[in-house]
Design a protein around this motif. Structure first.
Motif, PDB file in Angstrom:
ATOM      1  N   GLU A 146      44.977  45.159  37.408  1.00 41.36           N
ATOM      2  CA  GLU A 146      43.596  44.772  37.735  1.00 41.36           C
ATOM      3  C   GLU A 146      42.689  45.999  37.883  1.00 41.36           C
ATOM      4  N   TRP A 161      41.219  36.507  42.713  1.00 41.01           N
ATOM      5  CA  TRP A 161      42.592  36.035  42.791  1.00 41.01           C
ATOM      6  C   TRP A 161      42.849  34.759  42.002  1.00 41.01           C
ATOM      7  N   THR A 173      46.985  34.485  49.494  1.00 34.08           N
ATOM      8  CA  THR A 173      46.308  35.674  48.989  1.00 34.08           C
ATOM      9  C   THR A 173      45.403  36.313  50.041  1.00 34.08           C
ATOM     10  N   VAL A 177      50.988  49.660  44.559  1.00 36.39           N
ATOM     11  CA  VAL A 177      51.408  48.289  44.831  1.00 36.39           C
ATOM     12  C   VAL A 177      52.824  48.385  45.393  1.00 36.39           C
ATOM     13  N   ALA A 202      48.604  42.531  39.635  1.00 39.52           N
ATOM     14  CA  ALA A 202      47.998  43.428  40.620  1.00 39.52           C
ATOM     15  C   ALA A 202      48.019  44.876  40.138  1.00 39.52           C
ATOM     16  N   SER A 203      49.035  45.247  39.362  1.00 43.82           N
ATOM     17  CA  SER A 203      49.126  46.634  38.877  1.00 43.82           C
ATOM     18  C   SER A 203      48.143  46.922  37.753  1.00 43.82           C
ATOM     19  N   LEU A 207      48.058  46.904  47.815  1.00 40.27           N
ATOM     20  CA  LEU A 207      48.662  45.585  48.013  1.00 40.27           C
ATOM     21  C   LEU A 207      50.131  45.750  48.381  1.00 40.27           C
ATOM     22  N   ASP A 222      52.913  38.244  39.754  1.00 41.23           N
ATOM     23  CA  ASP A 222      51.966  38.665  40.766  1.00 41.23           C
ATOM     24  C   ASP A 222      51.840  40.189  40.789  1.00 41.23           C
ATOM     25  N   ILE A 255      45.235  34.987  38.968  1.00 42.66           N
ATOM     26  CA  ILE A 255      46.651  35.160  39.311  1.00 42.66           C
ATOM     27  C   ILE A 255      47.244  33.829  39.762  1.00 42.66           C
TER      28      ILE A 255
END
Length: 412
Positions: free
Chosen positions: A412, A326, A310, A222, A409-410, A294, A405, A329
């Motif tokens: 998921e 998404w 997104t 990420v 994402a880190s 990402l 965010d 989030i």
């Protein structure tokens, strides 16, 4: 801003900024901290003076545009011809421009999303070459900015190969107003430009990189980006000291998060965003084979976060609805007043080379945490871009939105 000051690529503040970035990342406990070399092109402003000779002699608040050539010794002087847009300049009869300085007078609109910048910045980039093709001797533009102060806004311009290179400068909005009033009243305006701008050759800079190591998915990255350089007039607090602060503070939180990130979160403070994007291209060349899942860039000052865009267009049941991946989030950010928007995210200039092309033909996905840009272009690229302009509360709000965010994402 205090440790390096103005830090245009290749200038004296540039290596000081790199040293600051390395020291700060190490102090925050990031891993794999390093400076990856980047060769940059150096542009030197030199001394500059832009003045009205008639109808009322006075000096204008003006600044050369980044990358401009200088004037011959003794400067250039000539009558001023005004156009209201780049389109009007393209349509100008050559006999009206020949031997004159062209004044492109289009005011930038103030907007939360900053769309006025996209509408007016082509004037900064293209006017000199268009005017050169018409036989003009120099170009002045109304500053690409929304303020009514006497601070001119600089910024990068470019020349078209094979077309004469004209000196180009921006005048502050109040100075542009004076010129416009005279011309509208039918008065002939004559100006002189003396610009010492010149090419400074090449120099070495660096992208400064640090990481929060992932656990079971550490090979997935990420990417959080901001740019370390600034223009030379101010101290680059909103552009982009604020962005550096956001991504570094996010990394500080993630380094102590429980549970820790599953994916590696990589912070990159890019070199040379303002005057060439050499850092962005160097990063893509060195790292395009790695798996970037990402990217997010913070490069819009200290404004509060207000919207989320997104990278899930192909996953949505319909274009106006968010995907199931998404949606959690977006719900996480909603209590902060951040609304989801169906528009496609763009990521930011430094993420462009990674977003546009990877080996398999699919670019790195990007997400936009949109910040309020209502006042950003009051300060952008001016001598007034200094630390005292930063609103700490709104900066913290933006950081927390990016943090939420990035952490989601880190994991998921």
């Amino acid at each position: 801003t205090d440790a390096a000051g103005p830090r245009l690529a290749g200038a004296a503040g540039d290596p000081l900024a790199v040293a600051w970035g390395l020291g700060t990342m190490q102090a925050l406990g990031l891993t794999s901290v390093r400076a990856e070399p980047v060769t940059v092109r150096v542009w030197v402003r030199g001394e500059e003076r832009v003045e009205v000779l008639s109808p009322v002699p006075h000096r204008l608040a003006a600044a050369a545009l980044g990358g401009s050539v200088g004037t011959p010794p003794g400067g250039l002087e000539g009558a001023l011809v005004r156009v209201a847009s780049l389109e009007e300049l393209r349509a100008l009869a050559p006999e009206r421009a020949r031997g004159r300085s062209v004044f492109v007078d289009q005011r930038m609109a103030r907007a939360q999303d900053g769309h006025g910048y996209g509408e007016t910045v082509p004037i900064r980039g293209q006017s000199a070459s268009v005017a050169a093709g018409l036989g003009a001797i120099a170009v002045l533009i109304r500053s690409v900015g929304t303020d009514q102060t006497r601070f001119p806004h600089t910024g990068a311009m470019r020349y078209v190969e094979g077309v004469p290179q004209l000196p180009a400068a921006a005048v502050s909005n109040p100075a542009a107003d004076v010129l416009a009033r005279w011309i509208e009243a039918g008065q002939a305006v004559r100006v002189r430009l003396e610009l010492g701008a010149h090419d400074g050759g090449q120099a070495q800079s660096a992208n400064v990189i640090g990481e929060v190591s992932g656990t079971d998915r550490a090979d997935e990255i990420v990417l959080l980006g901001a740019h370390l350089d600034s223009w030379d007039l101010g101290r680059g607090a909103v552009d982009d000291g604020a962005g550096c602060a956001i991504v570094l503070e996010v990394a500080r939180w993630l380094a102590q998060a429980e549970p820790p990130p599953r994916r590696t979160v990589r912070v990159v403070l890019f070199a040379n965003e303002e005057n060439g994007l050499a850092g962005a291209r160097a990063y893509a060349a060195a790292h395009r084979e790695e798996r970037h899942v990402l990217g997010l860039e913070a490069d819009f000052g200290d404004g509060r976060a207000w919207a989320l865009r997104t990278p899930d267009l192909t996953e949505r049941a319909e274009p106006s609805s968010i995907s199931s991946r998404w949606d959690p989030i977006a719900r996480l950010l909603a209590p902060m007043g951040v609304v989801w928007q169906p528009e496609e995210p763009h990521g930011g200039a430094d993420l462009g080379p990674m977003h546009d092309a990877l080996p398999d033909g699919a670019g790195m996905p990007v997400v936009d945490v949109m910040q309020d840009g209502t006042r950003y272009f009051d300060l952008h690229h001016t001598a007034n871009d200094i630390l005292t302009q930063i609103d700490g509360e709104s900066l913290d709000h933006a950081m927390r939105a990016v943090l939420a965010d990035a952490y989601a994402a880190s994991l998921e």
